[in-house]
Design a protein around this motif. Sequence first.
Motif, PDB file in Angstrom:
ATOM      1  N   PRO A 473       0.817  -1.228   0.000  1.00 60.36           N
ATOM      2  CA  PRO A 473       0.000   0.000   0.000  1.00 60.36           C
ATOM      3  C   PRO A 473       0.843   1.266   0.000  1.00 60.36           C
ATOM      4  N   ALA A 474       2.045   1.213   0.563  1.00 60.26           N
ATOM      5  CA  ALA A 474       2.914   2.395   0.578  1.00 60.26           C
ATOM      6  C   ALA A 474       3.329   2.777  -0.841  1.00 60.26           C
ATOM      7  N   VAL A 475       3.626   1.754  -1.668  1.00 58.29           N
ATOM      8  CA  VAL A 475       4.022   2.014  -3.055  1.00 58.29           C
ATOM      9  C   VAL A 475       2.910   2.715  -3.824  1.00 58.29           C
ATOM     10  N   GLU A 476       1.672   2.271  -3.618  1.00 58.04           N
ATOM     11  CA  GLU A 476       0.558   2.838  -4.375  1.00 58.04           C
ATOM     12  C   GLU A 476       0.118   4.191  -3.835  1.00 58.04           C
ATOM     13  N   ARG A 477       0.168   4.382  -2.516  1.00 52.66           N
ATOM     14  CA  ARG A 477      -0.231   5.666  -1.939  1.00 52.66           C
ATOM     15  C   ARG A 477       0.816   6.744  -2.227  1.00 52.66           C
ATOM     16  N   ALA A 478       2.063   6.335  -2.350  1.00 56.35           N
ATOM     17  CA  ALA A 478       3.136   7.313  -2.600  1.00 56.35           C
ATOM     18  C   ALA A 478       3.133   7.793  -4.048  1.00 56.35           C
ATOM     19  N   TRP A 479       2.631   6.975  -4.973  1.00 55.39           N
ATOM     20  CA  TRP A 479       2.720   7.301  -6.393  1.00 55.39           C
ATOM     21  C   TRP A 479       1.990   8.588  -6.795  1.00 55.39           C
ATOM     22  N   PRO A 480       0.722   8.809  -6.399  1.00 54.82           N
ATOM     23  CA  PRO A 480       0.058  10.054  -6.834  1.00 54.82           C
ATOM     24  C   PRO A 480       0.787  11.305  -6.368  1.00 54.82           C
ATOM     25  N   ARG A 481       1.302  11.298  -5.169  1.00 49.94           N
ATOM     26  CA  ARG A 481       2.016  12.471  -4.661  1.00 49.94           C
ATOM     27  C   ARG A 481       3.340  12.662  -5.392  1.00 49.94           C
ATOM     28  N   ALA A 482       4.075  11.565  -5.610  1.00 51.96           N
ATOM     29  CA  ALA A 482       5.352  11.656  -6.319  1.00 51.96           C
ATOM     30  C   ALA A 482       5.132  12.038  -7.787  1.00 51.96           C
ATOM     31  N   ARG A 483       4.061  11.519  -8.383  1.00 52.86           N
ATOM     32  CA  ARG A 483       3.783  11.788  -9.791  1.00 52.86           C
ATOM     33  C   ARG A 483       3.600  13.275 -10.048  1.00 52.86           C
ATOM     34  N   ARG A 484       2.863  13.951  -9.160  1.00 49.54           N
ATOM     35  CA  ARG A 484       2.646  15.389  -9.340  1.00 49.54           C
ATOM     36  C   ARG A 484       3.974  16.151  -9.268  1.00 49.54           C
ATOM     37  N   THR A 485       4.803  15.801  -8.310  1.00 56.13           N
ATOM     38  CA  THR A 485       6.088  16.478  -8.155  1.00 56.13           C
ATOM     39  C   THR A 485       6.989  16.253  -9.366  1.00 56.13           C
ATOM     40  N   ILE A 486       7.028  15.003  -9.856  1.00 53.94           N
ATOM     41  CA  ILE A 486       7.867  14.671 -11.017  1.00 53.94           C
ATOM     42  C   ILE A 486       7.403  15.424 -12.258  1.00 53.94           C
ATOM     43  N   LEU A 487       6.084  15.478 -12.489  1.00 55.61           N
ATOM     44  CA  LEU A 487       5.560  16.169 -13.666  1.00 55.61           C
ATOM     45  C   LEU A 487       5.855  17.664 -13.627  1.00 55.61           C
ATOM     46  N   VAL A 488       5.694  18.272 -12.457  1.00 57.43           N
ATOM     47  CA  VAL A 488       5.981  19.702 -12.343  1.00 57.43           C
ATOM     48  C   VAL A 488       7.459  19.970 -12.594  1.00 57.43           C
ATOM     49  N   SER A 489       8.322  19.148 -12.008  1.00 56.46           N
ATOM     50  CA  SER A 489       9.767  19.331 -12.183  1.00 56.46           C
ATOM     51  C   SER A 489      10.175  19.160 -13.650  1.00 56.46           C
ATOM     52  N   ASP A 490       9.665  18.108 -14.299  1.00 51.17           N
ATOM     53  CA  ASP A 490      10.018  17.871 -15.704  1.00 51.17           C
ATOM     54  C   ASP A 490       9.429  18.937 -16.624  1.00 51.17           C
ATOM     55  N   PHE A 491       8.243  19.444 -16.274  1.00 49.47           N
ATOM     56  CA  PHE A 491       7.655  20.507 -17.091  1.00 49.47           C
ATOM     57  C   PHE A 491       8.524  21.757 -17.071  1.00 49.47           C
ATOM     58  N   VAL A 492       9.028  22.107 -15.903  1.00 52.30           N
ATOM     59  CA  VAL A 492       9.901  23.275 -15.793  1.00 52.30           C
ATOM     60  C   VAL A 492      11.171  23.074 -16.611  1.00 52.30           C
ATOM     61  N   SER A 493      11.766  21.874 -16.535  1.00 57.49           N
ATOM     62  CA  SER A 493      12.974  21.593 -17.308  1.00 57.49           C
ATOM     63  C   SER A 493      12.700  21.644 -18.805  1.00 57.49           C
ATOM     64  N   PHE A 494      11.572  21.063 -19.232  1.00 60.79           N
ATOM     65  CA  PHE A 494      11.244  21.068 -20.660  1.00 60.79           C
ATOM     66  C   PHE A 494      10.949  22.479 -21.150  1.00 60.79           C
TER      67      PHE A 494
END
Length: 578
Positions: A473-494
């Motif tokens: 459950p930790a893997v699945e609960r952590a994914w939505p929060r991590a996904r938002r952070t990763i997308l924002v970071s990659d969007f800024v880089s792109f």
Amino acid sequence: MAAPKKGRGPSGGQGRPGRALALILIAMVALTGGMFLSGHTTPRLGIDLAGGTSITLKAKSQPGKPDAINQTNMDTAVSIIERRVNGLGVSEAEVQTQGRDNIIVNIPKGTNSKQAREQVGTTAQLYFRPVLAVTEGKATPTGTASPSASGSPKPGASPSSKETASGSKATPSASATTQGRAVTGALTKDTSPSPSASGTPKASASPSASVDPATAELQKKFAELDCSTKAGRAKAGANVKPTDTTVACSSEGDAKYVLGPAEVSGTDVGSAKAAIDQQRGMWIVQMDFTDKGSKKFQKITSKLSTQQSPMNQFAIALDGEVVSAPQVNETLSGSAEISGSFTQQSAQDLANVLSYGALPLSFREDTVTTVTAALGGEQLQAGLIAGAIGLALVIIYLVAYYRGLALIALLSLAASGILTYTLMSLLGPAIGFALNLPAVCGAIVAIGITADSFIVYFERIRDEIREGRTLRPAVERAWPRARRTILVSDFVSFLAAAVLFIVTVGKVQGFAFTLGLTTLLDVVVVFLFTKPVMTLMARTKFFSSGHPWSGLDPKRLGAKPPLRRSRRVNAPTDPKEA
């Protein structure tokens, strides 16, 4: 009937991670197979890594146009030269302005680089001029040439339907031959007999007081013109206005011409391409004109088609040199085709000149330098060593801090590396992408961007475990929060890469392009590889049991036991119940 219980389904595709993995693995196999099947197993190299030639072109002021050298015309010239060179299939040719009146052209070493260097130096305006006279390219005695202006058409017009202009680089004819190849045989015609064995065209009158000074001067220039040397050919087209009657040499120096005023300019040509005439089995050049150019070409060809040779020819003149002089047998309009003794290469050369030959300015070669790949190779080696050291430090950190999770990170880095390398190899022949030193720097920077995405996800998982949850459950609960952070970071880089690519020129664009490409691949790898692999690993005993070397040991993470809520017993309100 009891209502069904509401519950939350598995987040992020917890139950089917195999689908995402299958998708990215199929993409990796397809790209790798395409790379080997196409024969492009290594990325194309830029001029700083492969070597090549750097040419500096200096704009020349034009007669009657003192303000022609301006930013608008320079930018237009850069665009045309870039299309001309890239039209030959040269990878990563860099064309950019330097200062007010210089253009720098960097041509990497390659199959067509020599041909491109020759065409880059051919940067003057392109004109279609009627031929008034033609003879061999050696200088004839002064005063014997006397071209007649009677065959000179007035300024007019261009094509509109599909007709044929017969001719080639040297128009075939039944007359004189120079250096083993046919040249136009106008000298044997009754309309232009030669007064001497040298083949000089007929004059309507010998040079005397009855001949106006302009005609006498033209006769003198024609007689003195020596097309056998490059200096002589360059002198012929110097400081000539489009409205002038002039003399010119063939591009190979074996014929010289008297040409009338320009009737059509290169800007009137919409497109041109080399093609094979299947019926005749020969190479031809097909031209399409603009609407204005079509009218001009129709007008001039209607006049030329009624003339005797050589005055039924129009010369395609570039840099004051005649690159082709086809005969006109009928009125042409809309589109036309030039046929003759073309090879594939000569047809493609002429088509390229017609397509990209017209510039708003004329230029001269200021400097031509050969760039060696030795310095770039040393810098590349140093950059790769630095990248390898950086990657090794990242791996050491991952293993020391994340232990078993480092395996997932390394597999993800390997997947990202395979996708990046295969795409760079395939983008070379597809869009002309070439790897230069800044592009290598962009790829090295991408290692940090990709590693940052893994760290964000891993830390979110560890936070969930610290709160007392088990791994799955930790893997699945952590994914939505991590996904938002990763997308924002990659969007800024792109976004930064896209802005850098738009506002810069030259090698910096290579850095921006590589950075943007690897940022997009980071999103693909994290979503389709890292997350599914993490889901699968969470099902193994090594990770799910919190092995000390898994990187997810609850004791090492300081996890607290989950808080248990005790049922609250309400105090009785009825005194009897108390």
